[in-house]
Scaffold this active site. Sequence first.
Site, PDB file in Angstrom:
ATOM      1  N   GLY A 199      -5.163  23.823  -1.451  1.00  0.00           N
ATOM      2  CA  GLY A 199      -3.990  24.504  -2.001  1.00  0.00           C
ATOM      3  C   GLY A 199      -2.956  24.613  -0.879  1.00  0.00           C
ATOM      4  O   GLY A 199      -3.303  25.024   0.240  1.00  0.00           O
ATOM      5  N   ASP A 217       3.025  20.860  -3.951  1.00  0.00           N
ATOM      6  CA  ASP A 217       2.598  20.529  -2.579  1.00  0.00           C
ATOM      7  C   ASP A 217       3.773  20.152  -1.701  1.00  0.00           C
ATOM      8  O   ASP A 217       3.747  20.357  -0.490  1.00  0.00           O
ATOM      9  CB  ASP A 217       1.553  19.416  -2.602  1.00  0.00           C
ATOM     10  CG  ASP A 217       0.255  19.972  -3.147  1.00  0.00           C
ATOM     11  OD1 ASP A 217       0.098  20.014  -4.381  1.00  0.00           O
ATOM     12  OD2 ASP A 217      -0.571  20.425  -2.329  1.00  0.00           O
TER      13      ASP A 217
HETATM   14  O1  MRU Z   1      -5.887  18.942  -3.513  1.00  0.00           O
HETATM   15  P1  MRU Z   1      -5.596  20.403  -3.639  1.00  0.00           P
HETATM   16  O2  MRU Z   1      -6.627  21.161  -4.377  1.00  0.00           O
HETATM   17  O3  MRU Z   1      -5.263  21.014  -2.292  1.00  0.00           O
HETATM   18  O4  MRU Z   1      -4.259  20.430  -4.500  1.00  0.00           O
HETATM   19  C1  MRU Z   1      -3.709  21.653  -4.836  1.00  0.00           C
HETATM   20  C2  MRU Z   1      -2.518  21.559  -5.693  1.00  0.00           C
HETATM   21  O5  MRU Z   1      -2.076  20.493  -6.071  1.00  0.00           O
HETATM   22  C3  MRU Z   1      -1.813  22.846  -5.990  1.00  0.00           C
HETATM   23  O6  MRU Z   1      -1.250  22.835  -7.256  1.00  0.00           O
HETATM   24  C4  MRU Z   1      -0.703  23.050  -4.950  1.00  0.00           C
HETATM   25  O7  MRU Z   1      -1.213  22.915  -3.656  1.00  0.00           O
HETATM   26  C5  MRU Z   1      -0.039  24.358  -5.092  1.00  0.00           C
HETATM   27  S1  MRU Z   1      -1.042  25.684  -4.559  1.00  0.00           S
HETATM   28  C6  MRU Z   1      -0.208  27.138  -4.711  1.00  0.00           C
END
Ligand code: MRU
Length: 350
Positions: free
Chosen positions: A51, A242
Amino acid sequence: MEFKSKIKTIEWVDTYSKMVDQTVIPYEYKFVNITSGEDMFNAIRNMIVRGAPAIGIAGAHGVILFAQEGAEKFDTREEFVNWLIEKAENMKTSRPTAVNLMWAVQKQIEVINNSKSDIKGIIEELKTNAIKLENEDIEINKKIGDYGAEVVPKGATILTHCNAGALATVGYGTALGVVRSAFAKDNTVQVFADETRPRQQGARITTFELAMDGIPVTLITDGMCSYFMKKGMIDMVVVGADRIAANGDTANKIGTYTVAIAAKYHNVPFYIAAPLSTIDTSIKTGDEIVIEERSREEVTHINGKIICAPEVNVINPGFDVTPHELIAGIITEKGILRPDYNKSIAEAFS
Ligand code: MRU
């Protein structure tokens, strides 16, 4: 009424970083202590912490861990600082897409560069800064939540993708922060959570954290969203981000773009919820965002069991970019940014 979430995903404790191990949810809810810079690099890469805002804080903690190690290794301040900045720059590469990681590590590099202190003093300043970033993250998420709650219709069903919740931040969440704030005002609000293949953050993490906080959630598989939109069962979509380019193009977990297209077709408003630290004004459009490629095993296996022909060709991009035209608003701690995003984003930073 303020909604009290029970979750604190990551925090600095004396000499180490304590975080929820997200690889074992929902089977276990346990904490791990990360005690070295290299272990932090691997914790981010292997998604023990994940995240965008959470990995930002993890990166900031990683710099402290390296600083503690450097203090044992070097006698001169100059050698220590040069080595530490190299380690910090490398920490930024532990995952490529979420810009919060680079942002938070850069904040620590600025602390090092601006410090007038000795080695011990630099370490203390890095700790103080990391704890400040942790506290700010929760405050920012609450602001995002409160701004977002204003556009949630009464009794709304909110679709979300992946996990942009307390477990993707220090606490409270961005997209799920909007849900928490809306639910505090109106407990008839509910969530539809996309499963989010291949790593199933929606199924494993979003349903887990919403259930923990008593917020009604229905799990659907990724291909179902348009079916429910057509039936009029989804009132809005809120997802995290992200990295957001200066024109509003937004990278988020793979599958988000598909949801945004379906939402546009069915006239369902599609919102991004993210702190300003997720906006990368150095890039003009989403075409410049580096998309992480992850392992074939994430696609070929579920829970350690192969689910396909063993030699099948696999491509596994971790993120996609939703074009700004599909986004009704970007919910930030400074309010909801609306198109034209080039203008509203620039204003938010001024
Ligand atoms: O691969 P991840 O689990 O780190 O991806 C997370 C996401 O795509 C979330 O939607 C994003 O980081 C926003 S978190 C507030």
